[in-house]
Design a protein around this motif. Structure first.
Motif, mmCIF file in Angstrom:
data_model
loop_
_atom_site.group_PDB
_atom_site.id
_atom_site.type_symbol
_atom_site.label_atom_id
_atom_site.label_comp_id
_atom_site.label_asym_id
_atom_site.label_seq_id
_atom_site.Cartn_x
_atom_site.Cartn_y
_atom_site.Cartn_z
ATOM 1 N N MET A 1 57.844 -17.850 56.586
ATOM 2 C CA MET A 1 58.470 -18.158 55.290
ATOM 3 C C MET A 1 58.444 -19.661 55.055
ATOM 4 N N THR A 2 58.005 -20.069 53.888
ATOM 5 C CA THR A 2 57.956 -21.489 53.540
ATOM 6 C C THR A 2 59.373 -22.061 53.489
ATOM 7 N N PHE A 4 61.882 -25.266 52.255
ATOM 8 C CA PHE A 4 61.921 -26.206 51.143
ATOM 9 C C PHE A 4 62.926 -27.323 51.419
ATOM 10 N N VAL A 283 57.744 -24.259 40.079
ATOM 11 C CA VAL A 283 57.301 -23.295 41.093
ATOM 12 C C VAL A 283 55.784 -23.235 41.130
ATOM 13 N N SER A 287 53.525 -24.151 44.364
ATOM 14 C CA SER A 287 52.768 -23.047 44.977
ATOM 15 C C SER A 287 51.427 -23.513 45.540
ATOM 16 N N TRP A 290 51.902 -23.895 49.401
ATOM 17 C CA TRP A 290 51.890 -22.732 50.293
ATOM 18 C C TRP A 290 50.551 -22.000 50.219
ATOM 19 N N GLU A 291 49.877 -22.090 49.084
ATOM 20 C CA GLU A 291 48.551 -21.479 49.001
ATOM 21 C C GLU A 291 47.544 -22.207 49.895
ATOM 22 N N THR A 295 53.650 -25.102 55.601
ATOM 23 C CA THR A 295 54.835 -24.378 56.048
ATOM 24 C C THR A 295 56.118 -24.946 55.448
ATOM 25 N N LEU A 322 61.681 -20.369 44.086
ATOM 26 C CA LEU A 322 60.667 -20.762 45.061
ATOM 27 C C LEU A 322 60.588 -19.746 46.194
ATOM 28 N N ARG A 323 61.743 -19.324 46.694
ATOM 29 C CA ARG A 323 61.750 -18.380 47.818
ATOM 30 C C ARG A 323 61.267 -17.001 47.394
ATOM 31 N N ALA A 326 57.287 -17.590 47.108
ATOM 32 C CA ALA A 326 56.538 -17.946 48.313
ATOM 33 C C ALA A 326 56.217 -16.699 49.121
ATOM 34 N N PRO A 331 52.788 -19.165 56.308
ATOM 35 C CA PRO A 331 51.603 -19.667 55.602
ATOM 36 C C PRO A 331 50.402 -19.732 56.543
#
Length: 332
Positions: A1-2, A4, A283, A287, A290-291, A295, A322-323, A326, A331
């Protein structure tokens, strides 16, 4: 999970305000907090530049949960690497193991104040490599005597060390820095969401027999209920951002940054920094990280005058969005 993070932007806020924002950001649910480490602001309009290590010491005691990090410290000119190691170990203790040391090759803007010439990038990387060796050895608890091309250390030892060694992230930008520093650092730091950089980093670590690491990015945003006001503020304070590292590393003063950005228009800045109240637009911008496989992503809210309002009104719904957006797994 990313994960933040929230950026303690020392160039745009005073020390007491930064500690206050750190507490508020933890309360709003950010996972980690990073601090810039500057002697100068990028532009005079930003108006601040307190000593990051004093601020982080206060933040370590004022917060309980968030990870803390320098983003990033240059351990080669303003600071001797042995002193950086001592500061990092002390913050590791003050934060109960929540500190990660972010390092980089630095910018002329901040390092010229020590009175030394500004080296070319290859020499700066030579200096950073020696500094990394020194810092790692001291954080590992070794008695160290060292003589390199750039630094000497005479019978040094750190007497106060946290139970777990402070981990190190290193800022990289291209293939040469990736291959050089991936085997020496614990984690990658970068401000551009480039998948190829992360793939090269992972390959270099694999070749060295090392495990996967975190990739920690950062992105500026300029939230405001008034989109036009956000664009104007971003232009006034962050028009330097589009120059990129290869330009920004070499300019020596705030006046030089002002001259270099005199023809940057508000619409140019708005094209690279999400401005205004649209959380979905933020967002979408985030993105890209994470793409690319990052992490961790730290947000920089532009402008001291809007920090508290951002934290009060936008931070929690933005983090939720965001969560939700993601990827659920790690990632790539």
């Amino acid at each position: 999970m990313t994960r933040f993070g929230y950026t303690l932007m020392t160039e745009q806020s005073g020390p007491k305000e930064l500690v206050h924002y750190a507490v508020e950001a933890e309360r709003r649910g950010f996972d980690f907090e990073v601090s810039s480490d500057h002697f100068f602001p990028w532009l005079k309009e930003m108006g601040h530049s307190p000593y990051a290590w004093s601020v982080l010491g206060a933040v370590a005691h004022a917060t309980e949960r968030v990870e803390l990090m320098t983003y990033v410290t240059c351990p080669t000119m303003r600071y001797h690497p042995a002193v950086v190691a001592q500061k990092a170990a002390t913050l590791g203790l003050l934060s109960d193991g929540r500190f990660l040391l972010g390092l980089g090759a630095g910018e002329n803007l901040n390092e010229h104040v020590a009175g030394h010439r500004w080296p070319a990038v290859g020499e700066r990387h030579d200096m950073l490599e020696e500094a990394l060796v020194i810092i790692r050895d001291l954080l590992d608890g070794h008695d160290l005597t060292f003589e390199g091309d750039h630094f000497r250390v005479d019978s040094a030892r750190l007497w106060d060390l946290p139970e777990s060694r402070v981990e190190i992230g290193v800022a990289v930008s291209g293939p040469q820095s990736v291959s050089r520093f991936a085997p020496l650092a614990d984690h990658l730091v970068a401000t551009q969401p480039q998948r190829k950089t992360l793939e090269r980093w992972a390959a270099a670590r694999s070749d060295a027999g090392l495990t996967a690491s975190r990739a920690i990015g950062q992105i500026p945003i300029c939230w405001d209920t008034d989109a036009d006001a956000a664009v104007q503020r971003a232009h006034r304070l962050f028009r330097w951002f589009g120059g990129g590292w290869h330009v920004n590393a070499d300019l020596p003063t705030t006046r030089a940054f002002a001259d270099a950005t005199q023809f940057v228009r508000p619409e140019d800045v708005a094209g690279s920094i999400p401005c205004g109240p649209d959380l979905d637009a933020i967002v979408e911008a985030v993105s890209a990280f994470w793409e690319a496989g990052f992490t961790d992503v730290a947000l920089v809210q532009v402008g001291d005058e809007k920090q508290q309002e951002f934290l009060d009104r936008a931070a929690e719904p933005l983090l939720e969005k965001l969560r939700d957006a993601a990827p659920a797994g790690e990632p790539v």
